[in-house]
Design a protein around this motif. Structure first.
Motif, PDB file in Angstrom:
ATOM      1  N   LYS A  69       5.330   2.302 -17.182  1.00 34.70           N
ATOM      2  CA  LYS A  69       4.870   1.431 -16.088  1.00 34.70           C
ATOM      3  C   LYS A  69       5.275  -0.018 -16.357  1.00 34.70           C
ATOM      4  CE  LYS A  69       0.837   4.194 -14.818  1.00 34.70           C
ATOM      5  NZ  LYS A  69      -0.610   4.356 -14.974  1.00 34.70           N
ATOM      6  N   MET A  70       5.102  -0.436 -17.613  1.00 36.22           N
ATOM      7  CA  MET A  70       5.467  -1.814 -17.959  1.00 36.22           C
ATOM      8  C   MET A  70       6.969  -2.002 -17.815  1.00 36.22           C
ATOM      9  SD  MET A  70       2.867  -3.546 -18.417  1.00 36.22           S
ATOM     10  CE  MET A  70       2.445  -4.867 -19.498  1.00 36.22           C
TER      11      MET A  70
ATOM     12  N   TYR B  35      -3.662   1.942 -10.908  1.00 37.02           N
ATOM     13  CA  TYR B  35      -2.459   2.600 -11.438  1.00 37.02           C
ATOM     14  C   TYR B  35      -1.649   1.668 -12.352  1.00 37.02           C
ATOM     15  CZ  TYR B  35       1.902   5.294 -11.426  1.00 37.02           C
ATOM     16  OH  TYR B  35       3.020   5.992 -11.790  1.00 37.02           O
ATOM     17  N   TRP B  36      -1.417   0.438 -11.854  1.00 35.87           N
ATOM     18  CA  TRP B  36      -0.532  -0.457 -12.613  1.00 35.87           C
ATOM     19  C   TRP B  36      -1.304  -1.272 -13.639  1.00 35.87           C
ATOM     20  CZ3 TRP B  36       4.354   0.613 -12.306  1.00 35.87           C
ATOM     21  CH2 TRP B  36       4.889   1.125 -11.132  1.00 35.87           C
TER      22      TRP B  36
ATOM     23  N   ILE C  31       4.843   5.989  -4.910  1.00 38.08           N
ATOM     24  CA  ILE C  31       5.199   5.987  -6.342  1.00 38.08           C
ATOM     25  C   ILE C  31       4.144   6.741  -7.145  1.00 38.08           C
ATOM     26  CG2 ILE C  31       5.459   4.505  -8.386  1.00 38.08           C
ATOM     27  CD1 ILE C  31       6.639   2.360  -6.506  1.00 38.08           C
ATOM     28  N   ILE C  32       2.881   6.471  -6.817  1.00 42.58           N
ATOM     29  CA  ILE C  32       1.782   7.104  -7.568  1.00 42.58           C
ATOM     30  C   ILE C  32       1.814   8.624  -7.369  1.00 42.58           C
ATOM     31  CG2 ILE C  32      -0.753   7.247  -7.744  1.00 42.58           C
ATOM     32  CD1 ILE C  32      -0.682   4.194  -6.864  1.00 42.58           C
TER      33      ILE C  32
ATOM     34  N   LEU D 107       2.593   8.692 -15.253  1.00 48.16           N
ATOM     35  CA  LEU D 107       3.521   7.776 -15.935  1.00 48.16           C
ATOM     36  C   LEU D 107       2.798   7.068 -17.084  1.00 48.16           C
ATOM     37  CD1 LEU D 107       6.459   7.174 -15.069  1.00 48.16           C
ATOM     38  CD2 LEU D 107       5.649   5.052 -14.064  1.00 48.16           C
TER      39      LEU D 107
ATOM     40  N   ILE E  22       0.820  -1.217   0.000  1.00 46.13           N
ATOM     41  CA  ILE E  22       0.000   0.000   0.000  1.00 46.13           C
ATOM     42  C   ILE E  22       0.856   1.271   0.000  1.00 46.13           C
ATOM     43  CG2 ILE E  22      -1.760   1.313   1.265  1.00 46.13           C
ATOM     44  CD1 ILE E  22      -3.008  -1.371   2.052  1.00 46.13           C
ATOM     45  N   GLU E  23       1.652   1.475   1.062  1.00 48.65           N
ATOM     46  CA  GLU E  23       2.340   2.767   1.209  1.00 48.65           C
ATOM     47  C   GLU E  23       3.356   3.032   0.098  1.00 48.65           C
ATOM     48  OE1 GLU E  23       1.750   3.245   6.019  1.00 48.65           O
ATOM     49  OE2 GLU E  23       3.762   2.811   5.251  1.00 48.65           O
TER      50      GLU E  23
ATOM     51  N   TYR F 119       1.878   4.162 -19.997  1.00 47.86           N
ATOM     52  CA  TYR F 119       1.731   2.706 -19.949  1.00 47.86           C
ATOM     53  C   TYR F 119       3.081   2.033 -20.187  1.00 47.86           C
ATOM     54  CZ  TYR F 119       0.341  -1.978 -21.543  1.00 47.86           C
ATOM     55  OH  TYR F 119       0.234  -3.329 -21.706  1.00 47.86           O
TER      56      TYR F 119
ATOM     57  N   ALA G 162       8.867  -0.395 -15.762  1.00 48.91           N
ATOM     58  CA  ALA G 162       9.177  -0.407 -14.329  1.00 48.91           C
ATOM     59  C   ALA G 162       8.923  -1.782 -13.723  1.00 48.91           C
ATOM     60  CB  ALA G 162       8.329   0.642 -13.621  1.00 48.91           C
ATOM     61  N   LYS G 163       7.902  -2.454 -14.191  1.00 51.76           N
ATOM     62  CA  LYS G 163       7.554  -3.755 -13.608  1.00 51.76           C
ATOM     63  C   LYS G 163       8.307  -4.911 -14.256  1.00 51.76           C
ATOM     64  CE  LYS G 163       4.615  -2.814 -10.384  1.00 51.76           C
ATOM     65  NZ  LYS G 163       4.957  -3.120  -8.988  1.00 51.76           N
ATOM     66  N   LEU G 164       8.515  -4.820 -15.602  1.00 52.19           N
ATOM     67  CA  LEU G 164       9.033  -5.996 -16.306  1.00 52.19           C
ATOM     68  C   LEU G 164      10.374  -5.759 -17.007  1.00 52.19           C
ATOM     69  CD1 LEU G 164       5.574  -6.948 -17.813  1.00 52.19           C
ATOM     70  CD2 LEU G 164       6.725  -8.204 -16.005  1.00 52.19           C
TER      71      LEU G 164
ATOM     72  N   ASN H 201       3.422   1.903  -2.897  1.00 54.10           N
ATOM     73  CA  ASN H 201       2.737   2.193  -4.156  1.00 54.10           C
ATOM     74  C   ASN H 201       2.128   3.580  -4.157  1.00 54.10           C
ATOM     75  OD1 ASN H 201       2.662   0.024  -6.293  1.00 54.10           O
ATOM     76  ND2 ASN H 201       2.411  -1.171  -4.426  1.00 54.10           N
ATOM     77  N   ILE H 202       1.564   3.968  -3.021  1.00 57.34           N
ATOM     78  CA  ILE H 202       0.979   5.319  -2.959  1.00 57.34           C
ATOM     79  C   ILE H 202       2.073   6.367  -3.170  1.00 57.34           C
ATOM     80  CG2 ILE H 202      -0.128   7.005  -1.411  1.00 57.34           C
ATOM     81  CD1 ILE H 202      -1.885   4.704  -0.391  1.00 57.34           C
TER      82      ILE H 202
ATOM     83  N   HIS I  63       4.825   9.905  -9.409  1.00 58.46           N
ATOM     84  CA  HIS I  63       4.687   9.818 -10.885  1.00 58.46           C
ATOM     85  C   HIS I  63       3.219   9.629 -11.256  1.00 58.46           C
ATOM     86  CE1 HIS I  63       9.031   9.145 -10.932  1.00 58.46           C
ATOM     87  NE2 HIS I  63       8.847   8.201 -10.020  1.00 58.46           N
ATOM     88  N   PRO I  64       2.412  10.637 -11.067  1.00 52.91           N
ATOM     89  CA  PRO I  64       0.975  10.429 -11.319  1.00 52.91           C
ATOM     90  C   PRO I  64       0.633  10.201 -12.788  1.00 52.91           C
ATOM     91  CG  PRO I  64       1.423  12.732 -10.797  1.00 52.91           C
ATOM     92  CD  PRO I  64       2.707  12.007 -10.611  1.00 52.91           C
TER      93      PRO I  64
END
Lengths: 186, 481
Positions: free
Chosen positions: A68-69, B126-127, A56-57, A63, A50-51, A65, A71-73, A53-54, A60-61
């Motif tokens: 984001k991809m 968001y994600w 990060i959001i 960001l 939760i915290e 697609y 950042a994750k992959l 991610n909040i 970078h409100p």
């Protein structure tokens, strides 16, 4: 009827909570919630899920697609989204042999997942994907329209043209005619 | 664009809300609100299966048209034929919310739940989808389904296809994920977020019917704070969605056992059926529901075979129908036989294999001791089970039997099905996530068992009025006092 009666009793009871009980139960609840939130699993939920991610959001409100991809992959997602952007929807894309399908410094799993058609197809749909390892077994191998260049592999697959500046990762049409056609439509 | 998207979601919600009224108008307002979106999705998934079976493409236009038409028909049926008034449609008469102000614990629990829901929904929205199972399964299927309008789409094409075991899952979860794609959005997350919030509202409503508001919030908090369960609600997976129908069906069956009316039976059977419309493995829960009904009928001193046959017959009919429809669709409409033959065989002979039991025990111990997976949810369940042990003959114990048998039968399913070389993988992945289906039911049990109710009664009794027998009654049922 009996249920109604018990509801009424319950409601009557809840509407007359003695202040001292109210306070004591409240303190017990706070203590319990605090104690439980110190257990590792709940800490993980609150801080990591939760915290963090909040934060990060908030940072970078807007960001995109793609970002984001990435950042994750990592690199594999960026590469596949690059292929998607640079090929027509009806393309059939040839991927390299498994041993060459590796993006340096990319996270382990996405790098591994590149070798699976269902994962790459998620990014590239409705484009079709065929792997070099499927040569001879896949019916769409012969209808390849584009080559996914990875770690310099794939330039020798281009049919009737050569590329002077050979970058490590790219995607190119199989024939010169296609290349010219795509350049003219861009 | 935003207005158009919001309009479609409202249409689906309204459709489900009216369906709730048509099926069981005596549900409370919050139960109807909680079940509205899921039932709207159920209708759309059935419509798509039906249209695809007739060779028809399911598109955005059909989605909107279907919703508008059925909403109108249902409104006419409910208002003109059933003659329900607006107050009955909205269950205003049954809506009673009397919580003393300020019940501090109530507001503490409520704000904790809202904080978790806010955090997880924000993350979810968001994600984009990045889980492997989602990208190579449910989300991918939803994306292609919306683009092509067919469940039997190019994923199953034997030439260029890339179908995995995750693609031919029953259509409820896939339709949930597909709705945003039908609307032209690039990810399914908004639908998953609405689904999770709907689930939480339904669980709260269902628990509240059986206990006080404060305890109901405590039960809801147990559910929404189970670490990995909540974390999974923010990614595109089917297990959390499945828990709505599995746990919902167990509770609805328990309600039928307490109050055996035709409408309670229909609701229990429907939720049990929707469990199979989400994940086929949910079939193992059907016998557990049957067991609850058998015990209830026996305790009611029903001696005629007809009573048993009628109740059980009606109860299994809807699950069988949902199961049958999907198996029929897989067999005759999926382009290759992947969906049907890709599953694992279930050996019918139960053989004792000590090595396998030891391995499973070790993995289950690890899962339970690692608080990241289920937190203390199952530990609380065991504790409440033990403190209520002397109430094994009470009516409420029927729910305990349903829940325990669900655990046992789920273990047997894995014991029987796991190939020797995949025990570790399956226990740490699909088994681990599969247990999520019982998390809401455990939350329900924790909040509604006699021990907890009596404990809270004592906690809210003026201290000078508490007697020793109040403490004794924590452990024994009133009837045996």
């Amino acid at each position: 009827m009996a249920e109604k009666k018990s509801n009424q009793t319950r409601n009557n009871r809840s509407s007359s909570i003695p202040p001292i009980n109210n306070l004591v139960v409240f303190i017990i609840m706070i203590a319990l919630i605090y104690a439980i939130s110190q257990i590792y699993g709940y800490k993980w939920l609150i801080s990591n899920i939760i915290e963090d991610n909040i934060k990060i959001i908030e940072k970078h409100p807007n960001l995109s697609y793609e970002k984001k991809m990435e950042a994750k992959l990592g690199g594999p997602a960026t590469y596949l989204l690059h292929l998607k952007k640079n090929t027509p929807k009806n393309a059939t894309i040839l991927f390299p042999p498994d041993s060459l399908m590796n993006i340096e410094n990319a996270p382990e799993n996405p790098n591994k997942w590149l070798k699976g058609k269902s994962w790459t197809s998620y990014f590239l749909y409705p484009r079709r994907v065929v792997y070099e390892r499927e040569k001879g077994s896949s019916l769409i191998y012969d209808s390849v329209t584009h080559v996914a260049i990875m770690n310099h592999w794939g330039y020798n697959k281009l049919k009737d043209y050569t590329v002077t500046t050979q970058s490590e990762f790219n995607v190119l049409p199989l024939t010169r005619a296609q290349l010219q056609q795509e350049k003219s439509t861009q | 664009m935003f207005v158009q998207i919001a309009f479609v979601f409202i249409l689906i919600f309204a459709l489900g809300f009216l369906l709730c009224n048509a099926i069981k108008s005596d549900l409370s307002l919050d139960e109807k609100i909680g079940m509205a979106y899921p039932l709207g999705i159920v209708f759309l998934s059935l419509l798509m299966v039906l249209m695809n079976s007739a060779g028809q493409k399911f598109s955005f236009s059909f989605l909107v048209l279907g919703c508008v038409m059925v909403n109108s028909l249902l409104a006419v049926y409910l208002l003109r034929i059933r003659k329900l008034g607006i107050s009955e449609l909205l269950s205003i008469s049954s809506f009673r919310f009397s919580i003393s102000f300020p019940n501090l614990s109530f507001f503490l629990l409520l704000s904790t739940i809202i904080y978790i829901l806010y955090g997880i929904t924000t993350k979810s929205l968001y994600w984009p989808t990045f889980s492997y199972d989602g990208m190579t399964g449910y989300e991918q299927m939803a994306m292609v389904m919306a683009a092509e309008g067919f469940i039997n789409n190019s994923i199953f094409d034997p030439i260029s296809g890339y179908a995995t075991l995750r693609h031919p899952y029953p259509p409820f979860a896939t339709m949930t994920f597909a709705i945003p794609y039908f609307l032209g959005l690039g990810t399914s997350k908004v639908s998953m977020a609405i689904m999770f919030i709907s689930m939480v509202v339904y669980f709260w409503a269902m628990i509240k019917k059986h206990t006080t508001h404060t305890l109901a919030l405590l039960g809801t908090l147990v559910i929404v704070s189970t670490p990995e369960y909540v974390a999974m609600s923010a990614i595109t997976m089917t297990n959390v969605i499945h828990s709505l129908f599995v746990s919902g069906a167990l509770v609805a069956t328990f309600v039928y056992c307490k109050s055996p009316t035709q409408s309670n039976l229909l609701w229990a059977s429907l939720l049990m059926g929707l469990n199979l419309w989400t994940r086929t493995e949910g079939v193992v829960i059907v016998p557990c529901g049957c067991l609850m009904i058998l015990i209830a009928l026996y305790r009611m001193k029903k001696r005629s075979i007809k009573d048993y046959a009628l109740s059980l017959g009606w109860y299994v009919s809807i699950p069988l129908a949902f199961f049958g429809v999907w198996q029929f669709f897989l067999k005759f409409f999926i382009k290759n036989d992947f969906g049907v033959s890709g599953g694992r065989d279930f050996p019918l002979t139960l053989a004792i294999d000590n090595d396998r039991i030891a391995q499973m025990y070790e993995h289950i111990s690890n899962l339970m001791s690692n608080s990241v997976f289920y937190g203390i949810t199952f530990l609380l369940f065991i504790i409440t089970l033990v403190v209520n042990i002397r109430r094994y003959k009470s009516q409420n114990a029927i729910f305990t039997y349903g829940l325990l048998s669900s655990f046992i039968i789920y273990l047997i399913l894995y014991y029987q099905m796991m190939p020797e070389n995949e025990i570790r993988l399956m226990m740490t992945t699909s088994f681990r996530r599969g247990l999520f289906m019982l998390v809401p039911a455990v939350g329900f049990y924790i909040a509604t068992n006699s021990f907890m109710k009596q404990l809270f009664r004592i906690l809210y009794t003026p201290y000078n009025q508490i007697k020793a027998k109040d403490f004794r009654s924590l452990f024994i049922s009133y009837s045996t006092k």
